[in-house]
Design a protein around this motif. Structure first.
Motif, PDB file in Angstrom:
ATOM      1  N   GLY A   1      -0.223   4.255   0.632  1.00 50.42           N
ATOM      2  CA  GLY A   1      -0.883   4.740   2.163  1.00 50.42           C
ATOM      3  C   GLY A   1      -1.398   4.857   3.216  1.00 50.42           C
ATOM      4  N   ALA A   2      -1.926   4.241   3.287  1.00 49.22           N
ATOM      5  CA  ALA A   2      -2.517   3.653   4.652  1.00 49.22           C
ATOM      6  C   ALA A   2      -2.931   2.499   4.467  1.00 49.22           C
ATOM      7  CB  ALA A   2      -3.774   4.092   5.447  1.00 49.22           C
ATOM      8  N   PRO A   3      -2.462   1.327   5.545  1.00 46.88           N
ATOM      9  CA  PRO A   3      -2.513  -0.419   5.090  1.00 46.88           C
ATOM     10  C   PRO A   3      -3.731  -0.596   5.527  1.00 46.88           C
ATOM     11  CG  PRO A   3      -0.697  -0.118   6.895  1.00 46.88           C
ATOM     12  CD  PRO A   3      -2.115   1.541   6.708  1.00 46.88           C
ATOM     13  N   PHE A   4      -4.287  -1.725   4.280  1.00 44.88           N
ATOM     14  CA  PHE A   4      -5.751  -2.017   3.804  1.00 44.88           C
ATOM     15  C   PHE A   4      -5.494  -3.762   3.991  1.00 44.88           C
ATOM     16  CE2 PHE A   4      -4.152  -1.025   0.184  1.00 44.88           C
ATOM     17  CZ  PHE A   4      -4.835  -1.902  -1.379  1.00 44.88           C
TER      18      PHE A   4
ATOM     19  N   THR B   1       2.734  -1.786   4.055  1.00 39.92           N
ATOM     20  CA  THR B   1       3.264  -0.605   3.811  1.00 39.92           C
ATOM     21  C   THR B   1       4.356  -0.589   2.995  1.00 39.92           C
ATOM     22  OG1 THR B   1       4.954  -0.286   5.951  1.00 39.92           O
ATOM     23  CG2 THR B   1       2.549   0.875   6.235  1.00 39.92           C
TER      24      THR B   1
ATOM     25  N   SER C   1       0.742  -1.158   0.016  1.00 42.09           N
ATOM     26  CA  SER C   1       0.622  -0.291  -0.148  1.00 42.09           C
ATOM     27  C   SER C   1       1.653   1.103   0.147  1.00 42.09           C
ATOM     28  CB  SER C   1      -1.200  -0.376   1.325  1.00 42.09           C
ATOM     29  OG  SER C   1      -1.940   1.379   1.200  1.00 42.09           O
TER      30      SER C   1
END
Length: 297
Positions: free
Chosen positions: A8-11, A16, A6
């Protein structure tokens, strides 16, 4: 897919960028050597979908050797060390992922990624980051040249202005003519792994507005009529590309892959063109829009 990274923010199960980089420490030299041995020029690291003018999307398998070779060729035609540019084209499109990104990365340069094209923002970015090359479709240059800040001197760092994907209006080309700025155009498509024809750094105004350039490497493009005969200069025919650096085929579409090549292995682009007497090619259009054999005006 084994790993999802990701930006950006982890999902979900994504990690990361920092975690991904840290995992590099876990890779041994022996493992790296073995992985390098397994990777070949015929492997297909990139799948780009295209529909051309048919409206039926097909996944194009692009090979390592072709991607690297085409990028090195672009760096030879637009020599900048290093290239610095901006990219707002979709990364799932051959223009965004190869024509700009692969060209810059293999050339040891850098690019700024933008979500969308805005002439004012682009002009400011050129001045701020001292960008030295722009690779854009003709419509973007037309909008750029019509912006009030176009003549402000903020584009002074540019050394190259390059376009592809269509003909540049003659008036727009004229607005970019200046002694310290080189202009160039190229022709290609997803199936050819990007550009195969280049205008060259010595192309004059007439050539830039009436032709798409010469094949590189020489002899890698031919123009044939419907019977498969080579067209003499001036006669309109289909542009065909030697198979060495083109796609590996369409994903899970053997019939469509077979149809894309001639009986002697050349890729059929579906585009029409005609040789000029100076060895450059004049682009005519898509074969599906009409195929007429005759002298080019």
């Amino acid at each position: 897919v084994e790993t999802v990274v990701s930006l950006g923010a982890p999902f979900g199960r994504a990690i990361t960028c920092q975690q991904f980089v840290e995992r590099a420490e876990e890779v041994t030299e022996a493992a790296l050597t073995e992985l390098n041995r397994l990777v070949t020029g015929e492997d297909t690291p990139l799948l780009v979908y295209t529909s051309g003018s048919s409206g039926m999307p097909k996944g194009v398998l692009l090979r390592n050797q072709a991607l690297v070779t085409r990028s090195l060729t672009q760096n030879r035609h637009w020599p900048l060390f290093p290239p610095r540019t901006v990219n707002y084209l979709p990364i799932n499109h051959i223009g965004g992922v190869h024509w700009i990104s692969a060209f810059v990365l293999i050339g040891g340069g850098c690019e700024r990624l933008l979500e969308r094209f805005k002439p004012a923002d682009l002009i400011e970015l050129v001045e701020q980051d001292r960008l030295n090359i722009l690779l854009q479709p003709p419509t973007a240059y037309q909008m750029l040249s019509e912006h009030p800040d176009f003549e402000s001197g903020k584009l002074a760092s540019l050394e190259w202005v390059v376009w592809s994907g269509g003909a540049m209006p003659a008036d727009t080309v004229r607005r970019f003519l200046r002694p310290d700025l080189r202009l160039g155009c190229s022709y290609g498509q997803t199936e050819t792994t990007g550009s195969v024809v280049y205008s060259g750094d010595k192309a004059d105004y007439e050539a830039l507005t009436t032709a798409i350039g010469r094949p590189d490497p020489p002899g890698s493009v031919r123009i044939c009529d419907q019977a498969g005969n080579l067209c003499p200069a001036g006669n309109i025919g289909e542009i065909q590309v030697i198979p060495q650096f083109v796609m590996g085929g369409y994903l899970n579409k053997p019939a469509e892959t077979a149809d894309a090549f001639t009986s002697d292995g050349w890729l059929r682009t579906g585009d029409l063109g005609a040789w000029r007497s100076d060895g450059m090619i004049r682009f005519v259009g898509r074969a599906s829009d009409g195929f007429k054999i005759g002298r080019a005006s």
